[in-house]
Design a protein around this motif. Structure first.
Motif, PDB file in Angstrom:
ATOM      1  N   SER A   1      15.362  69.461 -76.758  1.00  0.00           N
ATOM      2  CA  SER A   1      15.895  68.431 -75.869  1.00  0.00           C
ATOM      3  C   SER A   1      14.763  67.656 -75.204  1.00  0.00           C
ATOM      4  O   SER A   1      13.636  68.124 -75.101  1.00  0.00           O
ATOM      5  N   ASN A   2      15.100  66.449 -74.761  1.00  0.00           N
ATOM      6  CA  ASN A   2      14.177  65.567 -74.047  1.00  0.00           C
ATOM      7  C   ASN A   2      14.856  65.047 -72.796  1.00  0.00           C
ATOM      8  O   ASN A   2      16.077  64.932 -72.747  1.00  0.00           O
ATOM      9  N   LYS A   3      14.050  64.665 -71.835  1.00  0.00           N
ATOM     10  CA  LYS A   3      14.588  64.006 -70.646  1.00  0.00           C
ATOM     11  C   LYS A   3      15.176  62.652 -71.026  1.00  0.00           C
ATOM     12  O   LYS A   3      14.533  61.840 -71.676  1.00  0.00           O
ATOM     13  N   SER A   4      16.403  62.410 -70.615  1.00  0.00           N
ATOM     14  CA  SER A   4      17.035  61.110 -70.772  1.00  0.00           C
ATOM     15  C   SER A   4      16.999  60.356 -69.452  1.00  0.00           C
ATOM     16  O   SER A   4      16.547  59.213 -69.381  1.00  0.00           O
ATOM     17  N   ARG A   5      17.495  61.020 -68.400  1.00  0.00           N
ATOM     18  CA  ARG A   5      17.390  60.519 -67.035  1.00  0.00           C
ATOM     19  C   ARG A   5      16.978  61.696 -66.158  1.00  0.00           C
ATOM     20  O   ARG A   5      16.806  62.816 -66.648  1.00  0.00           O
ATOM     21  N   GLU A   6      16.831  61.473 -64.878  1.00  0.00           N
ATOM     22  CA  GLU A   6      16.427  62.552 -63.982  1.00  0.00           C
ATOM     23  C   GLU A   6      17.425  63.699 -63.991  1.00  0.00           C
ATOM     24  O   GLU A   6      17.070  64.849 -63.760  1.00  0.00           O
ATOM     25  N   ASP A   7      18.708  63.378 -64.287  1.00  0.00           N
ATOM     26  CA  ASP A   7      19.758  64.394 -64.224  1.00  0.00           C
ATOM     27  C   ASP A   7      20.434  64.620 -65.576  1.00  0.00           C
ATOM     28  O   ASP A   7      21.533  65.142 -65.639  1.00  0.00           O
ATOM     29  N   ARG A   8      19.775  64.244 -66.678  1.00  0.00           N
ATOM     30  CA  ARG A   8      20.409  64.350 -67.986  1.00  0.00           C
ATOM     31  C   ARG A   8      19.377  64.541 -69.073  1.00  0.00           C
ATOM     32  O   ARG A   8      18.278  63.984 -69.000  1.00  0.00           O
TER      33      ARG A   8
END
Length: 396
Positions: A241-248
């Motif tokens: 997985s990768n960071k999409s947004r700060e909370d996702r």
């Protein structure tokens, strides 16, 4: 005169991919439009590679930190959770840590040292030598770590990951305690509920902890099914997985074998040429300066067509030139080497004339080429088109 160019790798620009887009059609159209624009000709055995990021994006395979936290509460409860052997990464792990921290009252964060699993530097080997510390025998608390080594910033990102991860956990409402150790079993001095976050050694780590009586989840056990409508990955969970947004987070693509086969079929229908197709993530190579092994994904390629199975079956030209045909030169040398290549067996494993060739899987080799071609920033080329990869010295 024969062809003068061997392998060519091209980054192919395409529209920005959004959830629900017909990615197979976009990839095929983008390749064929690029072929007209440059121009180049589609040939049999060419390779089309698509980065996993746009595959997952087209699938809408995202999950919130709340979904991560809920899944962990369901599996490990919500008291003290040990989080061991994470990599040091804002993009790859910090958002996952935020979700993990939402599930617990306290996180015991155990970091390997001097480096994480993929080579990110927490300390230098010289620092350990200076203090006569054997990292495989020594366990450090946060106070001991700071007393001995002070603040240590990552040589590339300039982040003090101990301070950064502290803030991530606390901002999610949990307490945090650090342990610096390289043996998984050490975490059981603090809690028997554990998430082991290592990637390529995860099965061994999990087995060791389970045999010691712990309740364990690896990252590939979290979000293996949807939580309240979230994305998921049945095989790899949070791995890749990768960071999409700060909370996702954006998860590794889920079930993409149909995609590569659809692209292959469509190119055949439109051009009459049989190409190979793969989805690729991180390349499998090591940075010589920072010592970072560029493989934070669980695999280089989660899906590929049949012709990309196996390893190269190649002769080493310099071995032949320096040994079998050392008395030859010019056209005689070319003809002798060409004849040997044309006569080579289908399986050269163990033969001296292959010594020095790269005994790695084709998907790992090609995936590394693709990762270097497309980059990870603003090139805008999530499709890579490779020609000549399966050629050899004799191809005209």
């Amino acid at each position: 005169m024969g062809r003068r160019v061997g392998t060519v790798s091209r980054g192919i620009r395409c529209p920005i991919i959004r959830e629900g887009d017909d990615l197979a059609q976009i990839v095929v159209n983008s390749v064929l439009e690029a072929a007209k624009s440059e121009p180049f000709f589609v040939r049999d055995c060419d390779v089309i590679a698509v980065t996993e990021s746009v595959v997952a994006r087209s699938q809408g395979n995202y999950a919130s930190v709340e979904a991560i936290g809920q899944d962990i509460r369901n599996k490990l409860g919500s008291e003290t959770i040990g989080v061991i052997f994470p990599i040091l990464s804002r993009n790859r792990f910090a958002t996952c840590l935020k979700g993990i921290s939402l599930a617990a009252k306290k996180i015991v964060l155990m970091l390997s040292f001097p480096r994480d699993e993929v080579g990110n530097q927490l300390l230098t080997e010289e620092q350990l030598d200076e203090h006569h510390i054997d990292p495989y025998q020594t366990v450090l608390t946060l106070e001991e770590y700071r007393s001995l080594f002070g603040e240590n910033r990552h040589p590339f990102t300039d982040i003090d990951y101990v301070a950064y991860y502290t803030e991530v956990v606390r901002s999610s409402g949990a307490e945090v305690e650090f342990v610096f150790a390289n043996h998984a079993i050490e975490i059981l001095n603090y809690t028997d509920k554990v998430i082991n976050c290592d990637i390529h050694t995860r099965k061994r780590t999990k087995r060791i902890l389970q045999e010691a009586g712990a309740t364990v989840c690896s990252l590939d056990d979290i979000l293996t099914s949807s939580v309240n409508g979230s994305g998921y990955n049945a095989k790899y969970g949070l791995l890749g997985s990768n960071k999409s947004r700060e909370d996702r987070v954006k998860l590794f693509p889920n079930k993409c074998q149909d995609l590569v086969e659809d692209i292959q079929k469509s190119i055949l229908e439109k051009t009459g040429k049989h190409v190979e197709v793969m989805v690729y993530g991180d390349g499998a190579f090591k940075d010589p300066v920072g010592q970072i092994w560029e493989l934070a994904d669980p695999v280089v390629s989660p899906a590929y067509t049949e012709g990309l199975k196996g390893t190269p079956n190649e002769l080493k030209l310099k071995y032949l030139a320096d040994n079998d045909f050392k008395e030859l030169s010019g056209e005689a040398l070319r003809n002798a080497i060409s004849a040997r290549i044309q006569e080579k067996d289908d399986n050269l494993v163990g033969r001296m004339e292959t010594e020095g060739t790269t005994p790695r899987r084709l998907t790992d080799l090609i995936g590394s080429l693709c990762d270097l071609t497309s980059g990870s920033g603003d090139k805008g080329t999530p499709i890579v088109y490779i020609q000549g990869y399966f050629d050899n010295y004799t191809n005209e």
